[in-house]
Scaffold this motif. Structure first.
Motif, mmCIF file in Angstrom:
data_model
loop_
_atom_site.group_PDB
_atom_site.id
_atom_site.type_symbol
_atom_site.label_atom_id
_atom_site.label_comp_id
_atom_site.label_asym_id
_atom_site.label_seq_id
_atom_site.Cartn_x
_atom_site.Cartn_y
_atom_site.Cartn_z
ATOM 1 N N UNK A 267 3.294 12.424 -13.995
ATOM 2 C CA UNK A 267 4.023 12.264 -12.737
ATOM 3 C C UNK A 267 3.966 10.821 -12.238
ATOM 4 N N UNK A 268 2.879 10.110 -12.565
ATOM 5 C CA UNK A 268 2.752 8.704 -12.190
ATOM 6 C C UNK A 268 3.309 7.786 -13.268
ATOM 7 N N UNK B 100 0.833 -1.199 0.000
ATOM 8 C CA UNK B 100 0.000 0.000 0.000
ATOM 9 C C UNK B 100 0.866 1.247 0.000
ATOM 10 N N UNK B 101 0.509 2.204 -0.840
ATOM 11 C CA UNK B 101 1.247 3.454 -0.976
ATOM 12 C C UNK B 101 0.325 4.614 -0.603
ATOM 13 N N UNK B 102 0.581 5.229 0.539
ATOM 14 C CA UNK B 102 -0.270 6.317 1.029
ATOM 15 C C UNK B 102 -0.291 7.496 0.047
ATOM 16 N N UNK B 103 0.869 7.856 -0.479
ATOM 17 C CA UNK B 103 0.931 8.992 -1.397
ATOM 18 C C UNK B 103 0.090 8.748 -2.638
ATOM 19 N N UNK C 65 -2.481 6.812 -2.852
ATOM 20 C CA UNK C 65 -3.895 6.849 -2.456
ATOM 21 C C UNK C 65 -4.418 8.279 -2.417
ATOM 22 N N UNK C 66 -3.621 9.213 -1.901
ATOM 23 C CA UNK C 66 -4.070 10.610 -1.816
ATOM 24 C C UNK C 66 -4.143 11.272 -3.185
ATOM 25 N N UNK C 67 -3.399 10.741 -4.155
ATOM 26 C CA UNK C 67 -3.502 11.238 -5.531
ATOM 27 C C UNK C 67 -4.737 10.663 -6.217
ATOM 28 N N UNK C 68 -4.903 9.348 -6.118
ATOM 29 C CA UNK C 68 -6.004 8.696 -6.822
ATOM 30 C C UNK C 68 -7.363 9.107 -6.297
ATOM 31 N N UNK C 69 -7.453 9.435 -5.004
ATOM 32 C CA UNK C 69 -8.744 9.861 -4.478
ATOM 33 C C UNK C 69 -9.181 11.171 -5.131
ATOM 34 N N UNK C 70 -8.226 11.989 -5.567
ATOM 35 C CA UNK C 70 -8.579 13.227 -6.258
ATOM 36 C C UNK C 70 -9.100 12.949 -7.670
ATOM 37 N N UNK C 71 -8.566 11.929 -8.327
ATOM 38 C CA UNK C 71 -9.121 11.527 -9.622
ATOM 39 C C UNK C 71 -10.530 10.956 -9.439
ATOM 40 N N UNK C 72 -10.712 10.159 -8.390
ATOM 41 C CA UNK C 72 -12.037 9.585 -8.115
ATOM 42 C C UNK C 72 -13.045 10.666 -7.775
ATOM 43 N N UNK C 73 -12.579 11.787 -7.265
ATOM 44 C CA UNK C 73 -13.453 12.922 -6.975
ATOM 45 C C UNK C 73 -13.760 13.718 -8.234
ATOM 46 N N UNK C 74 -12.736 13.949 -9.062
ATOM 47 C CA UNK C 74 -12.912 14.788 -10.254
ATOM 48 C C UNK C 74 -13.920 14.204 -11.232
ATOM 49 N N UNK D 61 -21.946 9.773 5.671
ATOM 50 C CA UNK D 61 -20.939 10.842 5.630
ATOM 51 C C UNK D 61 -19.531 10.272 5.520
ATOM 52 N N UNK D 62 -19.253 9.146 6.189
ATOM 53 C CA UNK D 62 -17.948 8.502 6.054
ATOM 54 C C UNK D 62 -17.741 7.956 4.646
ATOM 55 N N UNK D 63 -18.826 7.748 3.926
ATOM 56 C CA UNK D 63 -18.738 7.273 2.545
ATOM 57 C C UNK D 63 -18.366 8.398 1.587
ATOM 58 N N UNK D 64 -18.694 9.612 1.933
ATOM 59 C CA UNK D 64 -18.567 10.735 1.006
ATOM 60 C C UNK D 64 -17.291 11.535 1.164
ATOM 61 N N UNK D 65 -16.459 11.215 2.157
ATOM 62 C CA UNK D 65 -15.189 11.912 2.340
ATOM 63 C C UNK D 65 -14.089 10.907 2.660
ATOM 64 N N UNK D 66 -13.045 10.895 1.815
ATOM 65 C CA UNK D 66 -11.872 10.065 2.040
ATOM 66 C C UNK D 66 -10.632 10.958 1.978
ATOM 67 N N UNK D 67 -9.785 10.859 2.969
ATOM 68 C CA UNK D 67 -8.592 11.700 3.069
ATOM 69 C C UNK D 67 -8.962 13.185 2.994
#
Length: 353
Positions: free
Chosen positions: A95-96, A35-38, A40-49, A291-297
């Protein structure tokens, strides 16, 4: 009183040590994919966009969620299945050094209705070519039986032609996570892709134990991130007394939760066991939070306003698109041709669909 405080402190230290110790122990196992924390914090932004309804801003990557850790991303194709209210994009993140595929989660008018429906979903489809493997027909069909799949496969081939053999990273939230898993499997089995990574957020269960076993053998570089009491990873329900017939998550889960005592709060990212249903991870708590479903990191996942498949698009974007008889369309980036910064030019009348 002092004795009571010492007891509380000892209990807290035990909990914290257990959580961290477990995480470190699993991290240092000889597992090829860590698991790579960094990441995960990048991909969650793609999943949001991918939830953005202004397709002009999304296609040109100028939307409010198209910045930060995803800055500089180049969209290759944006696929919108209006008929089934689905949306996904494929692009290149330099960058990835990867092709990134992101799927939008449920766009239901009421997410609560969608969650309630999941309580009653049955295993109702045999996965092709996998003996005894059964999956959720709706999730399977959302990827395989709509305009989403051909659009994705075409874009991946175009990306390879333009950029060469990049690794492929697939992500999505909620129902988008379910589609991401089917996509990762499809790319591996049917497209012959060698380097596919899947990371989902708040993903529901999509198949039985036999399917989970096949899946993780074929797409071992897979992480399911779950958050606190998020209700969706608990659905459809898992019944331990019907192991062959019940839904079963595939590994590997990473559970996000907080450990606190008074004003001290520790954020834990716990790497779970290889069963897919680790009883010490998200299954150790009640899944009762939307609410825990709608916000990650700390990133919002979902639309700014829940509405039924509403999109906004500048008419000039149409020159980049193809539309079928049902109104579904694909917006494709033309190689070597800069995409117009439509939102910075004169304000043309929006076309609302």
């Amino acid at each position: 009183m002092a004795q009571k405080r010492w007891l509380i402190l000892l209990v807290f230290m035990w909990l914290f040590t257990f959580s961290c110790g477990r995480e470190l122990k699993v991290k240092h196992q000889h597992h090829p994919h860590v698991y790579n924390h960094t990441l995960a914090t990048i991909l969650v932004e793609y999943a949001s966009a991918v939830y953005m309804s202004d397709l002009t801003e999304l296609f040109t990557w100028t939307c409010s969620r198209c910045d930060g850790l995803t800055k500089g991303f180049e969209i290759i194709e944006l696929i919108v299945d209006v008929q089934h209210c689905l949306q996904a994009f494929v692009g290149v993140a330099k960058d990835l050094d990867a092709v990134v595929i992101a799927f939008r989660g449920t766009q239901e008018h009421s997410i609560q209705n969608w969650i309630e429906d999941l309580f009653w979903k049955q295993l109702d489809l045999n996965y092709p070519g996998m003996s005894d493997a059964m999956v959720h027909h709706g999730f399977y069909s959302a990827y395989h039986n709509t305009t989403i799949r051909p659009g994705i496969l075409n874009a991946v081939e175009r990306a390879k032609d333009i950029y060469g053999d990049l690794k492929i990273v697939v992500t999505g939230h909620s129902m988008g996570g379910a589609m991401a898993a089917f996509c990762g499997l499809d790319l591996t089995v049917n497209l012959g892709a060698q380097d596919v990574q899947v990371m989902t957020f708040g993903q529901p269960r999509i198949g039985n134990a036999a399917f989970a076993s096949y899946y993780i053998q074929l797409v071992p570089n897979t992480i399911r991130v779950t958050n606190e009491h998020d209700i969706v990873p608990h659905l459809p329900p898992y019944y331990s007394y019907f192991p062959q017939k019940t839904y079963h998550h595939f590994p590997r889960e990473v559970w996000l939760y907080n450990v606190g005592l008074g004003s001290l709060v520790y954020k834990v990212e716990k790497i779970c066991d290889s069963s897919g249903e680790d009883p010490t991870c998200s299954r150790s708590v009640t899944g009762n939070s939307v609410s825990d479903h709608l916000f990650y990191f700390g990133v919002k996942l979902g639309c700014d306003a829940w509405r039924s498949c509403g999109i906004v698009m500048d008419p000039r974007v149409a020159e980049y698109g193809k539309t079928d008889l049902q109104g579904n369309f694909v917006l494709s980036r033309i190689p070597a041709t800069p995409i117009l910064k439509l939102k910075t030019e004169s304000d043309a009348a929006d076309k609302r669909m």
